[in-house]
Design a protein around this motif. Structure first.
Motif, mmCIF file in Angstrom:
data_model
loop_
_atom_site.group_PDB
_atom_site.id
_atom_site.type_symbol
_atom_site.label_atom_id
_atom_site.label_comp_id
_atom_site.label_asym_id
_atom_site.label_seq_id
_atom_site.Cartn_x
_atom_site.Cartn_y
_atom_site.Cartn_z
ATOM 1 N N ILE A 172 -33.079 -0.727 -57.054
ATOM 2 C CA ILE A 172 -32.967 -1.938 -56.225
ATOM 3 C C ILE A 172 -31.723 -2.734 -56.648
ATOM 4 N N ARG A 173 -31.571 -2.873 -57.978
ATOM 5 C CA ARG A 173 -30.449 -3.670 -58.494
ATOM 6 C C ARG A 173 -29.109 -3.066 -58.080
ATOM 7 N N THR A 174 -29.004 -1.738 -58.115
ATOM 8 C CA THR A 174 -27.715 -1.097 -57.820
ATOM 9 C C THR A 174 -27.548 -0.812 -56.330
ATOM 10 N N GLY A 175 -28.633 -0.915 -55.580
ATOM 11 C CA GLY A 175 -28.548 -0.606 -54.146
ATOM 12 C C GLY A 175 -28.650 0.879 -53.843
ATOM 13 N N TRP A 176 -28.815 1.713 -54.878
ATOM 14 C CA TRP A 176 -28.923 3.162 -54.650
ATOM 15 C C TRP A 176 -30.378 3.509 -54.314
ATOM 16 N N ILE A 177 -30.653 3.625 -53.037
ATOM 17 C CA ILE A 177 -32.010 4.003 -52.644
ATOM 18 C C ILE A 177 -32.041 5.346 -51.901
ATOM 19 N N SER A 178 -30.909 5.781 -51.365
ATOM 20 C CA SER A 178 -30.895 7.018 -50.569
ATOM 21 C C SER A 178 -30.858 8.247 -51.479
ATOM 22 N N SER A 179 -30.769 9.399 -50.848
ATOM 23 C CA SER A 179 -30.732 10.672 -51.595
ATOM 24 C C SER A 179 -29.406 10.868 -52.330
ATOM 25 N N GLU A 180 -28.448 10.003 -52.081
ATOM 26 C CA GLU A 180 -27.148 10.123 -52.756
ATOM 27 C C GLU A 180 -27.177 9.508 -54.162
ATOM 28 N N GLY A 181 -28.255 8.811 -54.489
ATOM 29 C CA GLY A 181 -28.312 8.084 -55.762
ATOM 30 C C GLY A 181 -28.391 8.995 -56.981
ATOM 31 N N PRO A 182 -28.039 8.475 -58.150
ATOM 32 C CA PRO A 182 -27.914 9.315 -59.348
ATOM 33 C C PRO A 182 -29.230 9.851 -59.915
ATOM 34 N N PHE A 183 -30.367 9.207 -59.603
ATOM 35 C CA PHE A 183 -31.627 9.712 -60.158
ATOM 36 C C PHE A 183 -31.994 11.085 -59.590
ATOM 37 N N VAL A 184 -31.500 11.389 -58.374
ATOM 38 C CA VAL A 184 -31.876 12.676 -57.757
ATOM 39 C C VAL A 184 -31.361 13.829 -58.633
ATOM 40 N N LYS A 185 -30.091 13.758 -58.993
ATOM 41 C CA LYS A 185 -29.508 14.808 -59.843
ATOM 42 C C LYS A 185 -30.234 14.850 -61.209
ATOM 43 N N ARG A 186 -30.484 13.652 -61.755
ATOM 44 C CA ARG A 186 -31.163 13.592 -63.064
ATOM 45 C C ARG A 186 -32.536 14.241 -63.003
ATOM 46 N N PHE A 187 -33.246 13.947 -61.902
ATOM 47 C CA PHE A 187 -34.599 14.507 -61.750
ATOM 48 C C PHE A 187 -34.527 16.025 -61.568
ATOM 49 N N GLU A 188 -33.556 16.473 -60.770
ATOM 50 C CA GLU A 188 -33.408 17.925 -60.565
ATOM 51 C C GLU A 188 -33.132 18.625 -61.895
ATOM 52 N N GLU A 189 -32.265 18.010 -62.689
ATOM 53 C CA GLU A 189 -31.944 18.636 -63.978
ATOM 54 C C GLU A 189 -33.152 18.602 -64.917
ATOM 55 N N ALA A 190 -33.875 17.479 -64.891
ATOM 56 C CA ALA A 190 -35.042 17.354 -65.779
ATOM 57 C C ALA A 190 -36.111 18.391 -65.415
ATOM 58 N N MET A 191 -36.349 18.578 -64.128
ATOM 59 C CA MET A 191 -37.378 19.559 -63.720
ATOM 60 C C MET A 191 -36.895 20.988 -63.955
ATOM 61 N N ALA A 192 -35.601 21.230 -63.748
ATOM 62 C CA ALA A 192 -35.053 22.570 -64.019
ATOM 63 C C ALA A 192 -35.250 22.883 -65.509
ATOM 64 N N ASP A 193 -35.100 21.847 -66.322
ATOM 65 C CA ASP A 193 -35.300 22.010 -67.758
ATOM 66 C C ASP A 193 -36.773 22.323 -68.068
ATOM 67 N N VAL A 194 -37.679 21.562 -67.454
ATOM 68 C CA VAL A 194 -39.117 21.794 -67.642
ATOM 69 C C VAL A 194 -39.470 23.240 -67.279
ATOM 70 N N ALA A 195 -38.875 23.724 -66.176
ATOM 71 C CA ALA A 195 -39.230 25.055 -65.671
ATOM 72 C C ALA A 195 -38.319 26.155 -66.219
#
Ligand SMILES: Cc1ncc(COP(=O)(O)O)c(C=O)c1O
Length: 373
Positions: A25-48
């Motif tokens: 909310i603070r940064t305005g990044w709410i869409s799929s372009e935001g940085p958490f998407v990549k972080r989450f993808e990497e975190a789950m790829a790591d889990v799996a």
């Protein structure tokens, strides 16, 4: 005194979820372009233990895209368990393929190598093992069969974040694997899913299919039809916080399973989940029970009686070969899978959410004993 209702699921969001959401909310990044998407993808790829993770809007569309991306020919057969969610069969049918259902094991509720071997035909092109409720499919022999016959493997690990098969993470097997992040899952994003693979070219294709097959050079000219299945930064922010606490989540779930086992040890008219096999310990995504034949009513009636006592439950899956929609399409018309048919009618699961207290587990187990007395 009326006791409070114990819901079948209650997520735990007591880690960094609020902080990461506030950051969106603070940064305005709410869409799929935001940085958490990549972080989450990497975190789950790591889990799996995978090279690539492609975040999508739910576990069903993850299967749709995963199956479609394999590029099989219309009429090719894909072996699926009959005891699973409709998403598995729907993904196969939507890709123009033929679902071939196999029965489950009576103890683990998972598909077996014997079932898969018996279902192979000259048109078989892929196998979809689906891990059910807390124990993985015994994958080794199925993967070996697929390798020998050149069959694709789609591993549906929707319920199995943090579980392992013979020490390797669920989600690491086959050509492509999928997860769901619905609120009853070990990692939730509200709604969400992911497709994982080690194949660089397939990962590129999956990313394109998730994003309407926009082309980098000429965005609005399309060579193929894709999906808009993009996950938002908000959802991924939740996901990153949830992955951070995954080991604790698995501990809590395993403890819920052990406590139910203790409370229900002397209840002989039900089948409880298998605590462990030689390839995995049960992580009890949900705590399922199956009524033995000597119980004079079925799961539906048991669930009705439990609801009267304030206990939330869910029925087991209904078999794919008994789905009106699939039968109307002409699929699996002469199938009979007695193990799955029985557990679909006599199985249900007890409150299994992460926020469940010891007192609630004891009350749910007591209520089950009372309705079966
Ligand atoms: C085995 C399995 N596959 C696929 C799905 C579909 O996931 P979603 O609900 O995110 O669409 C689920 C959902 O619970 C599931 O249990």
């Amino acid at each position: 005194m009326t006791e409070t209702f114990i819901p079948v699921n209650t997520p735990l969001l007591d880690g960094n979820e609020a902080e990461y959401l506030a950051e969106c909310i603070r940064t305005g990044w709410i869409s799929s372009e935001g940085p958490f998407v990549k972080r989450f993808e990497e975190a789950m790829a790591d889990v799996a233990g995978r090279r690539h993770g492609i975040a999508v809007t739910n576990g069903s569309v993850a299967l749709d895209i995963a199956v479609y991306a394999l590029g099989l020919e219309p009429g090719d057969e894909v072996i699926i368990p009959t005891f699973t969610i409709i998403s598995c069969a729907a993904a196969v049918v939507r890709a123009g393929l033929v679902p071939v259902a196999v029965d489950c094991d009576t103890a683990t509720w998972n598909m077996t190598i014997e079932g898969v071997e018996a279902a192979i035909t000259p048109r078989t092109r892929a196998i979809m093992p689906v891990h059910i409720y807390g124990l993985p499919v015994d994958l080794g022999p199925i993967l070996e069969l697929a390798r020998k016959r050149g069959l694709k493997v789609i591993e549906d690990a929707a319920e199995m974040h943090g579980q392992t098969y013979r020490g390797s993470p669920c989600g690491s097997f086959g050509d492509v694997s999928t997860f769901s992040f619905y609120p009853n899952k070990h990692v939730t994003t509200g709604e969400g899913g992911m497709i994982l693979t080690d194949d660089d070219a397939l990962a590129d294709r999956l990313s394109g299919l998730r994003n309407l097959c926009f082309q980098p050079q000429q965005r609005f000219i399309h060579e193929e039809l894709g999906w808009n299945a993009r996950m938002t930064n908000l959802q991924a922010a939740l996901g990153v916080a949830q992955v951070e606490r995954l080991p604790r989540t698995i501990e809590i779930k395993s403890r819920i399973g052990r406590l139910y086992d203790e409370h229900l040890a002397d209840l002989h008219c039900i089948r409880r989940p298998v605590p462990s096999t030689d390839y995995a310990d049960n992580i009890y995504w949900v705590y399922g029970v199956v009524l033995n034949d000597d119980v004079p009513f079925d799961a539906k009636e048991a669930m009705r009686r439990l609801a009267q006592k304030g206990i939330g439950t869910r029925p087991f899956f209904w078999c794919m070969h008994e789905q009106p929609v699939l039968r109307r399409m002409g699929f699996m018309l002469s199938d009979s899978h007695p193990n799955a048919e029985t557990i679909a009618r006599r199985g249900f699961y007890l409150p299994s959410g992460l926020a469940l207290t010891e007192g609630e587990i004891a009350r749910s187990a007591r209520a089950l004993k009372e309705i079966l007395a």
